[in-house]
Design an enzyme around this catalytic site. Structure first.
Site, PDB file in Angstrom:
ATOM      1  CB  CYS A   3      -0.846   0.076   1.274  1.00 53.28           C
ATOM      2  SG  CYS A   3      -2.171  -1.108   1.350  1.00 53.28           S
ATOM      3  CG  ASP A 364      11.939  -4.740 -11.354  1.00 56.30           C
ATOM      4  OD1 ASP A 364      11.463  -5.719 -10.770  1.00 56.30           O
ATOM      5  OD2 ASP A 364      11.372  -4.189 -12.325  1.00 56.30           O
ATOM      6  CB  CYS A 400       7.385 -10.962   0.841  1.00 56.75           C
ATOM      7  SG  CYS A 400       7.225  -9.489   1.873  1.00 56.75           S
ATOM      8  CB  CYS A 451      13.611  -6.840   5.565  1.00 57.99           C
ATOM      9  SG  CYS A 451      12.796  -8.431   5.219  1.00 57.99           S
TER      10      CYS A 451
HETATM   11  S1  SF4 Z   1      12.987  -7.669   1.560  1.00 63.21           S
HETATM   12 FE1  SF4 Z   1      11.670  -8.393   3.246  1.00 63.21          FE
HETATM   13  S2  SF4 Z   1       9.919  -7.002   3.227  1.00 63.21           S
HETATM   14 FE2  SF4 Z   1      10.999  -6.708   1.313  1.00 63.21          FE
HETATM   15  S3  SF4 Z   1       9.994  -8.065  -0.171  1.00 63.21           S
HETATM   16 FE3  SF4 Z   1      11.694  -9.234   0.703  1.00 63.21          FE
HETATM   17  S4  SF4 Z   1      10.842 -10.309   2.497  1.00 63.21           S
HETATM   18 FE4  SF4 Z   1       9.398  -8.714   1.891  1.00 63.21          FE
END
Ligand code: SF4
Length: 501
Positions: A3, A364, A400, A451
């Site tokens: 979002c 990407d 994710c 992350c």
């Molecule tokens: S980096 Fe973390 S928050 Fe971002 S898409 Fe990957 S798992 Fe999801």
């Protein structure tokens, strides 16, 4: 859910709707399935929600919008769903901002993210609110916050209750029934959220991305820290560090795909970082870089890295694919059944640019591989003799749980394939992923502050890690995933305090 959020307050009693409108329209790339506005005036919330993109508003009907959404405090949301159902009725009922009220206390929230430990929280909300109805995660977060407000009558304590008990990602902006305007972030800071203001109009705002501050001619003041709550008064922002967590985990995928290139994170434009990604891949793959005649990108998220590839390799960057200007959906955030046909209609290849050529395409990311495969098929038909794919986001190996719609192992082409095997699946001569080390270096944050769960398998939050471990084992044993991993009750934690079972 994936979002974009935006909220603003004006201290000269001006209508806030135009700011929220442009705040959301500038962030439509973060969610195209639905949009919602909520304003506050005289102790009332006024709400408008609808499906699809934020609409254009013709001058002759603008007064209707001001009447529909009066007041000088407002929040809004553009959404694509990563929790709840996806039919039109569910989409509209799951559209944010959401409201909740109980015992005379009212609350409205708009959030970006995804909650992992939903099952115990749904049980807790059902026990505490007779009318609790779950349509998506925003209902949980709003009711959990309301429960905290009922119990403590204090915004800081209520936000702390949310931060301590919800496992997942959440960047939130909200308004209480008393007209208090606030924003906060989960203790890992997974999703972006920044604050800015306009001194001329005495307006203060929160936004997922800085581009919405720019579009409103606001000055950016700061990015919220993980675990921070920010309230606003006419004197400005008040920052309260509610939870100190040494582990931060900002989503690395924002840099590669999700954010607009003209937004900044940590003071750096996203486009500059993407250019660096392109330069890095050329350095990592000299053989493939020398074995090509031209570079092309798949507009638009591959454009900036293509510039970096061009600069580093000296190869000509041909604009050999053109995008239909009015097919605006982003391929990755489309639902599965929408994806194939739209990418096919959206991108056209200029045959004379690629015929007889060895081509590098910059991408990407490769999630399912289906959109890249469509482009490569088109290139082959147009006569390209070789196709290498340079991918800025390293190989995605796991789902994710934090608001990007890649929620099962099975849907990910990279979950159990090597780059060579992926090249075979999508019909490329080679797939060249940027390394994690170079990704981190270009982003400019410490590895421990990002992350990268979907590319490393190391999830920052405990429930997510537990679920990922269980589901990965099952996937490798041949279990067929029929739904989003985090929506399976059987792998959910038992208690609402975020502890895994
Ligand atoms: S980096 Fe973390 S928050 Fe971002 S898409 Fe990957 S798992 Fe999801």
């Amino acid at each position: 859910m994936g979002c974009g959020i935006f909220g603003a307050i004006n201290y000269e009693n001006q209508p806030v709707f135009p700011f929220v409108y442009w705040g959301l329209r500038s962030q439509n790339h973060r969610g195209h399935q639905s949009h919602g506005f909520l304003t506050y005036s005289n102790n009332h919330f006024y709400v408008y929600k609808n499906l699809d993109l934020v609409p254009k508003i013709k001058t002759n009907v603008i007064h209707e919008w001001f009447e529909r959404l009066p007041g000088s405090i407002g929040i809004g949301n553009v959404r694509y769903t990563t929790s709840g159902k996806c039919d039109d009725n569910s989409l509209i009922s799951g559209t944010q901002p959401v409201t909740a009220q109980s015992d005379g206390i009212k609350l409205a929230l708009s959030f970006n993210g995804n909650i992992v430990n939903t099952s115990p929280l749904k049980r807790e909300m059902t026990q505490n609110f007779e009318d609790f109805l779950y349509t998506c995660d925003s209902d949980i977060i709003c009711h959990k916050m309301l429960l905290g407000l009922k119990q403590t009558k204090d915004l800081v304590s209520a936000a702390r209750g949310v931060m301590e008990n919800l496992d997942g990602a959440f960047s939130v902006t909200g308004i209480t029934g008393n007209g208090e305007f606030f924003a906060f972030k989960d203790q890992y800071g997974i999703k972006p959220l920044c604050a800015g203001h306009d001194p001329a109009t005495k307006t203060f705002a929160f936004s997922s991305e800085t581009v919405s501050l720019d579009m409103n001619s606001f000055v950016k003041d700061f990015e919220l820290n993980p675990g921070e709550l920010v309230t606003v008064s006419k004197d400005g922002f008040k920052r309260i560090q509610v939870i100190e967590n040494p582990k931060h985990a900002f989503c690395a995928f924002e840099y590669a795909y999700f954010a607009r290139p003209d937004s900044t994170f940590g003071g750096k434009y996203v486009y500059e970082i993407r250019e660096d990604f392109g330069r890095n891949i050329v350095k990592e793959y000299p053989k493939e870089s020398h074995d090509a005649d031209i570079i092309m990108s798949v507009p638009e998220t591959g454009d900036d890295s293509a510039m970096g590839v061009h600069e580093q390799s000296g190869l000509r960057w041909e604009r050999a694919s053109r995008r239909h200007r009015y097919v605006t959906e982003r391929a990755f955030i489309l639902l599965n059944n929408e994806r194939f046909s739209t990418i096919d209609k959206k991108i056209n290849i200029l045959g004379n640019k690629v015929a007889g050529k060895r081509v590098i395409i910059t991408e990407d990311s490769i999630v399912r591989g289906d959109t890249t495969k469509v482009i490569i098929d088109k290139l082959r038909k147009a006569g390209a003799t070789k196709v290498y794919v340079f991918v800025t986001f390293p190989r995605i190996i796991g789902p994710c749980f934090y608001g990007i719609d890649m929620s099962t192992y099975g849907q990910l082409v990279g979950s159990k394939r090597t780059p060579q095997e992926i090249a075979k699946v999508i019909g490329a001569d080679g797939v060249c992923y940027q390394s994690i080390e170079n990704l981190v270096r270009a982003i400019g944050r410490k590895e421990d502050d990002l992350c990268m769960a979907c590319i490393t398998g190391k999830y920052p939050t405990p429930c997510a890690q537990k679920m990922a471990d269980i589901m990965k084992q099952r996937f490798l044993e041949g279990y067929e995933e029929k739904t989003r991993v985090y929506e399976l009750d059987e792998v959910q934690p038992l208690t609402a305090d975020g502890k895994a079972n």
